[in-house]
Design a protein around this motif. Structure first.
Motif, PDB file in Angstrom:
ATOM      1  N   LYS A 226       0.712  -1.031   0.061  1.00 30.72           N
ATOM      2  CA  LYS A 226       0.118  -0.089   0.059  1.00 30.72           C
ATOM      3  C   LYS A 226       1.016   1.212  -0.045  1.00 30.72           C
ATOM      4  O   LYS A 226       0.567   2.168  -0.803  1.00 30.72           O
ATOM      5  CB  LYS A 226      -0.875   0.079   1.298  1.00 30.72           C
ATOM      6  CG  LYS A 226      -1.927   0.849   1.099  1.00 30.72           C
ATOM      7  CD  LYS A 226      -2.893   0.849   2.215  1.00 30.72           C
ATOM      8  CE  LYS A 226      -4.406   1.647   2.057  1.00 30.72           C
ATOM      9  NZ  LYS A 226      -5.219   1.303   3.056  1.00 30.72           N
ATOM     10  N   ILE A 227       2.009   1.098   0.832  1.00 34.42           N
ATOM     11  CA  ILE A 227       2.962   2.321   0.708  1.00 34.42           C
ATOM     12  C   ILE A 227       3.492   2.465  -0.461  1.00 34.42           C
ATOM     13  O   ILE A 227       3.677   3.615  -0.979  1.00 34.42           O
ATOM     14  CB  ILE A 227       3.699   2.103   2.032  1.00 34.42           C
ATOM     15  CG1 ILE A 227       3.041   2.254   3.403  1.00 34.42           C
ATOM     16  CG2 ILE A 227       4.930   3.206   2.107  1.00 34.42           C
ATOM     17  CD1 ILE A 227       4.133   1.841   4.519  1.00 34.42           C
ATOM     18  N   SER A 228       3.999   1.491  -1.241  1.00 38.21           N
ATOM     19  CA  SER A 228       4.715   1.739  -2.305  1.00 38.21           C
ATOM     20  C   SER A 228       3.885   2.107  -3.317  1.00 38.21           C
ATOM     21  O   SER A 228       4.239   2.686  -4.429  1.00 38.21           O
ATOM     22  CB  SER A 228       5.373   0.415  -2.629  1.00 38.21           C
ATOM     23  OG  SER A 228       6.717   0.199  -1.959  1.00 38.21           O
ATOM     24  N   PHE A 229       2.745   1.655  -3.303  1.00 38.26           N
ATOM     25  CA  PHE A 229       1.678   1.953  -4.350  1.00 38.26           C
ATOM     26  C   PHE A 229       1.485   3.535  -4.286  1.00 38.26           C
ATOM     27  O   PHE A 229       1.478   3.978  -5.361  1.00 38.26           O
ATOM     28  CB  PHE A 229       0.337   1.324  -4.085  1.00 38.26           C
ATOM     29  CG  PHE A 229      -0.823   1.969  -5.041  1.00 38.26           C
ATOM     30  CD1 PHE A 229      -1.093   1.683  -6.287  1.00 38.26           C
ATOM     31  CD2 PHE A 229      -1.574   2.914  -4.404  1.00 38.26           C
ATOM     32  CE1 PHE A 229      -2.062   2.179  -7.151  1.00 38.26           C
ATOM     33  CE2 PHE A 229      -2.619   3.649  -4.947  1.00 38.26           C
ATOM     34  CZ  PHE A 229      -2.893   3.196  -6.471  1.00 38.26           C
ATOM     35  N   ILE A 230       1.275   4.105  -3.224  1.00 37.51           N
ATOM     36  CA  ILE A 230       1.052   5.690  -3.250  1.00 37.51           C
ATOM     37  C   ILE A 230       2.379   6.147  -3.627  1.00 37.51           C
ATOM     38  O   ILE A 230       2.265   7.393  -4.212  1.00 37.51           O
ATOM     39  CB  ILE A 230       0.336   6.019  -1.983  1.00 37.51           C
ATOM     40  CG1 ILE A 230      -0.155   7.529  -2.110  1.00 37.51           C
ATOM     41  CG2 ILE A 230       1.464   6.025  -0.929  1.00 37.51           C
ATOM     42  CD1 ILE A 230      -1.511   7.351  -3.174  1.00 37.51           C
ATOM     43  N   ASN A 231       3.580   5.702  -3.242  1.00 36.90           N
ATOM     44  CA  ASN A 231       4.484   6.259  -3.799  1.00 36.90           C
ATOM     45  C   ASN A 231       5.037   6.197  -5.228  1.00 36.90           C
ATOM     46  O   ASN A 231       5.460   7.027  -5.788  1.00 36.90           O
ATOM     47  CB  ASN A 231       5.986   5.525  -3.032  1.00 36.90           C
ATOM     48  CG  ASN A 231       6.050   6.170  -1.635  1.00 36.90           C
ATOM     49  OD1 ASN A 231       5.679   7.342  -1.240  1.00 36.90           O
ATOM     50  ND2 ASN A 231       6.646   5.642  -0.806  1.00 36.90           N
ATOM     51  N   ALA A 232       4.384   5.045  -6.059  1.00 38.72           N
ATOM     52  CA  ALA A 232       4.433   4.825  -7.601  1.00 38.72           C
ATOM     53  C   ALA A 232       3.543   5.986  -8.097  1.00 38.72           C
ATOM     54  O   ALA A 232       4.042   6.664  -8.652  1.00 38.72           O
ATOM     55  CB  ALA A 232       4.052   3.527  -7.720  1.00 38.72           C
ATOM     56  N   MET A 233       2.470   6.303  -7.363  1.00 37.67           N
ATOM     57  CA  MET A 233       1.656   7.526  -7.962  1.00 37.67           C
ATOM     58  C   MET A 233       2.340   8.663  -7.626  1.00 37.67           C
ATOM     59  O   MET A 233       1.825   9.738  -8.326  1.00 37.67           O
ATOM     60  CB  MET A 233       0.159   7.313  -6.924  1.00 37.67           C
ATOM     61  CG  MET A 233      -0.716   6.127  -7.102  1.00 37.67           C
ATOM     62  SD  MET A 233      -0.904   5.942  -8.938  1.00 37.67           S
ATOM     63  CE  MET A 233       0.221   4.501  -9.470  1.00 37.67           C
ATOM     64  N   ALA A 234       3.086   8.921  -6.509  1.00 37.84           N
ATOM     65  CA  ALA A 234       3.596  10.190  -6.343  1.00 37.84           C
ATOM     66  C   ALA A 234       4.920  10.294  -7.615  1.00 37.84           C
ATOM     67  O   ALA A 234       4.740  11.495  -8.270  1.00 37.84           O
ATOM     68  CB  ALA A 234       4.601  10.153  -5.205  1.00 37.84           C
ATOM     69  N   GLU A 235       5.292   9.256  -8.033  1.00 35.88           N
ATOM     70  CA  GLU A 235       6.270   9.472  -9.246  1.00 35.88           C
ATOM     71  C   GLU A 235       5.457   9.978 -10.271  1.00 35.88           C
ATOM     72  O   GLU A 235       5.844  10.843 -10.968  1.00 35.88           O
ATOM     73  CB  GLU A 235       7.091   8.071  -9.437  1.00 35.88           C
ATOM     74  CG  GLU A 235       7.800   7.556  -8.277  1.00 35.88           C
ATOM     75  CD  GLU A 235       8.544   6.266  -8.474  1.00 35.88           C
ATOM     76  OE1 GLU A 235       9.552   6.162  -7.963  1.00 35.88           O
ATOM     77  OE2 GLU A 235       8.038   5.456  -9.541  1.00 35.88           O
ATOM     78  N   ILE A 236       4.284   9.321 -10.705  1.00 37.94           N
ATOM     79  CA  ILE A 236       3.511  10.027 -11.615  1.00 37.94           C
ATOM     80  C   ILE A 236       3.122  11.360 -11.452  1.00 37.94           C
ATOM     81  O   ILE A 236       3.032  12.044 -12.396  1.00 37.94           O
ATOM     82  CB  ILE A 236       2.207   8.840 -11.863  1.00 37.94           C
ATOM     83  CG1 ILE A 236       2.541   7.845 -12.134  1.00 37.94           C
ATOM     84  CG2 ILE A 236       1.085   9.495 -13.088  1.00 37.94           C
ATOM     85  CD1 ILE A 236       3.612   7.276 -13.278  1.00 37.94           C
ATOM     86  N   ALA A 237       2.673  11.753 -10.309  1.00 31.58           N
ATOM     87  CA  ALA A 237       2.179  13.107  -9.846  1.00 31.58           C
ATOM     88  C   ALA A 237       3.282  13.962 -10.246  1.00 31.58           C
ATOM     89  O   ALA A 237       3.117  15.304 -10.726  1.00 31.58           O
ATOM     90  CB  ALA A 237       1.946  13.264  -8.435  1.00 31.58           C
ATOM     91  N   GLU A 238       4.427  13.566  -9.784  1.00 34.63           N
ATOM     92  CA  GLU A 238       5.881  14.603 -10.120  1.00 34.63           C
ATOM     93  C   GLU A 238       6.007  14.794 -11.496  1.00 34.63           C
ATOM     94  O   GLU A 238       6.364  15.871 -11.955  1.00 34.63           O
ATOM     95  CB  GLU A 238       6.934  13.975  -9.433  1.00 34.63           C
ATOM     96  CG  GLU A 238       7.291  13.999  -7.838  1.00 34.63           C
ATOM     97  CD  GLU A 238       7.937  13.122  -7.288  1.00 34.63           C
ATOM     98  OE1 GLU A 238       8.925  12.409  -8.088  1.00 34.63           O
ATOM     99  OE2 GLU A 238       8.388  13.076  -6.062  1.00 34.63           O
TER     100      GLU A 238
END
Length: 464
Positions: A226-238
């Motif tokens: 779950k934590i790595s999922f939202i961090n992957a989304m952070a990479e897309i957001a950046e």
């Protein structure tokens, strides 16, 4: 009941003290004599909120003692195994050396009907192997598995008022204790140990060895994912200019997903999640089911990638060269309310920046001594002001409350460069920008310093 607890680290010391607090007579046993001396003096050898208090209370009541001699366990009815299971050197698999060493030391002191209870996080299949060793030794003792679900920083609370209890019980065919099936005997003993929690309505799952072992690693694997999922989304957001915090808020309203553990940032660390997901994947491969949890390799990769992202952001903000530049690093522990630096993302970032030539000055409310012992090459400050003074960039890497509540206007008076990198998304970007800072978060739009208002000169009429 009389209880022994083998291992007085983050798990064992808390468990021993809490069991004494609940009224049991407990002896904590550890081969590290310095830990034994500290605990015997009523002092916890590591920082955990409220632990010192209940250790002192247990010592003063006479219900809690500590020893370096395994023979001190003789006469106890229940023996908890709470030692570490680190990664094997150079491998992902768990090292069970300490678990087997406990059983070796304990076997001569076991009596018929004694209950050995595993709490360490182990690969599935370990409990069955240990149970067979106990049977072959002819002790008449019984093994159960009782995984822990403690959060560092809340370990005392989680032990005294757990959100659930899991019993891994022996199979029906394992035999009897005084005419009672071993499974039934083990459950009855554990019920007595945890009577206060059960009376308070704590949910109980009574199951088999393998399921109890899997509960712990499966829970950690899910949280890590779950934590790595939202961090992957952070990479897309950046890349797209989106705001991962708003994204997490929006999807978190879905009851099937939930908002907890959807906080993007530098990623997870500590002595459990990283090594547990690696050991789980390694064990699955041993069982011929590596593909079933192959995604955990990517979870781990994403997590480690976020640390380098923070380093890259610092380098970028300092014009591509950090050599000789002062980086104020707020935080060293892997999470707040702990002094644990095992696989700490904060400490990892500090070491990487130091390796690039930065003048890293790190601080933390409780983890400095541990960090000095492990990485003496870093610079340290015992207070926040000294860490911040004349810094070229400020990096928040552990979200202690005192760092989240910093006054950006007052901090601006201390630093050389007003750039803040919020690796935990714990600060208010608008507030820091208003105070003249350039704010950079993880998967959030950058916030530029607020423009100073232009004051037009007054027109003064000249009277002839």
């Amino acid at each position: 009941m009389r209880i022994s607890v083998f291992g007085c680290g983050y798990l064992g010391a808390v468990h021993a003290a809490c069991m004494a607090h609940l009224g049991h007579d407990v002896v904590g046993i550890d081969v590290d004599e310095s830990k034994v001396r500290a605990l015997s003096a009523g002092v916890a050898p590591f920082f955990e909120p409220n632990l010192d208090t209940i250790v002192r209370s247990g010592r003063e009541s006479g219900r809690l003692t500590f020893s370096a001699d395994p023979a001190a366990a003789a006469g106890a009815q229940v023996h908890f195994v709470a030692v570490g299971t680190p990664q094997r050197r150079g491998e992902d698999a768990a090292d069970l050396t300490y678990v087997h060493a406990v059983l070796d030391a304990l076997l001569p002191h076991l009596r018929p009907g004694d209950l050995v209870v595993g709490k360490s996080t182990v690969p599935v299949g370990t409990a069955a192997h240990l149970a067979q060793r106990i049977i072959e030794a002819g002790t008449g003792a019984v093994l159960a598995w009782n995984p822990e679900f403690l959060r560092e920083g809340y370990a005392v609370e989680d032990t005294l008022t757990p959100d659930r209890l899991v019993y891994g019980l022996p199979p029906d065919e394992q035999g009897k204790v005084d005419g009672t099936p071993a499974r039934q005997h083990a459950r009855a003993v554990l019920d007595d140990v945890y009577r206060s929690a059960l009376d308070a309505g704590t949910p109980l799952v009574a199951t088999d060895y393998a399921t109890a072992e899997l509960v712990k690693v499966a829970a950690n694997a899910f949280l890590a994912t779950k934590i790595s999922f939202i961090n992957a989304m952070a990479e897309i957001a950046e890349t797209t200019g989106a705001d991962v915090t708003s994204l997490a808020d929006a999807i978190g309203y879905d009851a099937r997903i939930g908002r907890r553990f959807l906080n993007a940032g530098i990623g997870f660390g500590g002595g459990c999640l990283p090594k547990d997901i690696r050991a789980f994947a390694a064990r699955a491969e041993e069982l011929g089911r590596g593909d079933s949890v192959g995604f955990l390799r990517e979870v781990d990769t994403i997590n480690m990638r976020r640390r380098q992202r923070v380093v890259d952001m610092v380098v970028d903000e300092l014009g591509g060269d950090v050599h000789g530049k002062k980086v104020a690093l707020l935080g060293l522990a892997f999470k707040p309310e702990s002094d644990d630096i095992r696989d700490s993302p904060a400490l990892d970032v500090a070491v990487r920046l130091k390796g690039l030539g930065a003048d890293v000055v790190a601080t933390d409310p409780h983890a400095i001594l541990n960090a000095i012992q492990q990485h003496p090459q870093l610079g340290f400050a015992t207070n926040t002001v000294d860490a911040l003074f004349a810094a070229d960039v400020l990096v928040l890497v552990t979200e202690w409350a005192e760092y989240r509540e910093l006054d950006p206007w007052r901090v601006a008076e201390l630093v050389h460069g007003k750039v803040v990198i919020d690796a935990r998304n714990a600060l208010d970007p608008a507030r820091w920008a208003e105070a003249g800072w350039r704010y950079r978060g993880m998967g959030r739009p950058d916030a530029e310093p607020a423009a100073r208002p232009v004051v037009e000169p007054l027109e003064v009429a000249v009277v002839a």
